[in-house]
Design a protein around this motif. Structure first.
Motif, PDB file in Angstrom:
ATOM      1  N   ASN A 123       0.955  -1.244   0.018  1.00 54.99           N
ATOM      2  CA  ASN A 123      -0.109  -0.165   0.138  1.00 54.99           C
ATOM      3  C   ASN A 123       0.982   1.262   0.088  1.00 54.99           C
ATOM      4  OD1 ASN A 123      -2.412  -1.078  -0.071  1.00 54.99           O
ATOM      5  ND2 ASN A 123      -2.340  -1.680   2.180  1.00 54.99           N
ATOM      6  N   TYR A 124       2.096   1.186  -0.082  1.00 54.75           N
ATOM      7  CA  TYR A 124       3.021   2.360  -0.259  1.00 54.75           C
ATOM      8  C   TYR A 124       3.304   2.513  -1.776  1.00 54.75           C
ATOM      9  CZ  TYR A 124       3.613   2.825   4.845  1.00 54.75           C
ATOM     10  OH  TYR A 124       3.740   2.974   6.126  1.00 54.75           O
ATOM     11  N   SER A 125       3.782   4.051  -1.834  1.00 57.99           N
ATOM     12  CA  SER A 125       4.083   4.160  -3.400  1.00 57.99           C
ATOM     13  C   SER A 125       5.587   3.866  -3.796  1.00 57.99           C
ATOM     14  CB  SER A 125       3.850   5.780  -3.585  1.00 57.99           C
ATOM     15  OG  SER A 125       2.417   5.794  -3.541  1.00 57.99           O
ATOM     16  N   VAL A 184       8.480   4.525  -7.145  1.00 58.89           N
ATOM     17  CA  VAL A 184       8.607   5.210  -8.366  1.00 58.89           C
ATOM     18  C   VAL A 184       9.639   4.632  -9.033  1.00 58.89           C
ATOM     19  CG1 VAL A 184       8.891   7.402  -9.230  1.00 58.89           C
ATOM     20  CG2 VAL A 184       7.365   7.377  -7.575  1.00 58.89           C
ATOM     21  N   ILE A 191       4.884   4.687 -12.072  1.00 59.02           N
ATOM     22  CA  ILE A 191       4.602   4.810 -10.679  1.00 59.02           C
ATOM     23  C   ILE A 191       3.603   3.916 -10.197  1.00 59.02           C
ATOM     24  CG2 ILE A 191       3.386   6.638  -9.347  1.00 59.02           C
ATOM     25  CD1 ILE A 191       4.256   8.598 -11.272  1.00 59.02           C
ATOM     26  N   ARG A 217       1.135   3.205  -7.061  1.00 57.56           N
ATOM     27  CA  ARG A 217       0.578   4.301  -6.243  1.00 57.56           C
ATOM     28  C   ARG A 217       0.366   3.473  -4.876  1.00 57.56           C
ATOM     29  NH1 ARG A 217       0.469   8.887  -8.807  1.00 57.56           N
ATOM     30  NH2 ARG A 217      -0.157   9.044 -10.756  1.00 57.56           N
ATOM     31  N   ARG A 218       0.030   2.186  -4.919  1.00 57.83           N
ATOM     32  CA  ARG A 218      -0.602   1.480  -3.929  1.00 57.83           C
ATOM     33  C   ARG A 218       0.141   0.085  -4.163  1.00 57.83           C
ATOM     34  NH1 ARG A 218      -6.111   1.908  -1.362  1.00 57.83           N
ATOM     35  NH2 ARG A 218      -5.025   0.671   0.323  1.00 57.83           N
ATOM     36  N   ASN A 272       2.629  -6.429  -7.760  1.00 59.49           N
ATOM     37  CA  ASN A 272       3.639  -5.504  -8.078  1.00 59.49           C
ATOM     38  C   ASN A 272       5.113  -6.039  -7.724  1.00 59.49           C
ATOM     39  OD1 ASN A 272       1.260  -3.200  -7.044  1.00 59.49           O
ATOM     40  ND2 ASN A 272       1.835  -3.400  -9.436  1.00 59.49           N
TER      41      ASN A 272
END
Length: 174
Positions: free
Chosen positions: A45-47, A49, A79, A81-82, A87
């Motif tokens: 849940n963190y971003s 980049v 990016i 995002r969450r 991912n």
């Protein structure tokens, strides 16, 4: 590309054609959070980049991303995002142009490892058996008996009071 080699006053500039070719060293990644030895550790849940830089490669390349070796997306900036389980994996940015393909170093996104210091194993001992004797034992027995008597007395009092209340209601009624 043309460039002057000697442009001192009074001389005509001599020019020579230079051919610039791309190298695999020309593709680099900027990451947030920062990667250590090609690994980004981030909680779910963190971003995250990833920015692919290939500005020194000519002709201008098209940037392609892969995730675990499979095509993922196109473009310089990726990016997330969450961050989710889907991912997690290894990302590579490849710059492709007419001269060839130039991959970046891989970057792996993973969950943080819990760092637990190892402890030495100790044998498990059974709980010791506690014993009482003398005055302490007598006091504990007396306290237990007094407590039991109070509990029985309280219950008896409650029963007697409820019976009296019931009798009074019956007398008032009839």
């Amino acid at each position: 590309m043309r460039c002057p080699l000697d442009a001192r006053p009074g001389r005509s500039p001599a020019c020579k054609r230079l051919l610039l070719t791309a190298s695999s060293k020309g593709v680099s990644l900027l990451t947030f959070p920062y990667n250590i030895d090609g690994v980004i550790q981030s909680d779910l849940n963190y971003s995250v980049v990833l920015n692919c830089l290939a500005s020194h490669i000519t002709p201008k390349p098209v940037l392609h991303w892969t995730l675990n070796g499979e095509p993922y997306m196109t473009g310089a900036l990726l990016i997330i995002r969450r961050l989710s389980w889907e991912n997690l994996g290894t990302y590579v940015c490849t710059a492709k142009n007419s001269q060839g393909q130039y991959p970046s170093d891989p970057v792996t996104i993973s969950l943080p490892e819990e760092k637990v210091d190892p402890t030495e194993a100790e044998p498990i001992e059974p709980d010791p058996i506690l014993s009482l004797s003398g005055g302490a034992a007598i006091s504990l027995l007396v306290a237990g008996n007094v407590g039991a008597a109070m509990l029985i007395g309280g219950i008896s009092f409650t029963i007697v009071q409820s019976l009296k209340a019931r009798r009074q209601r019956i007398r008032m009624c009839c």
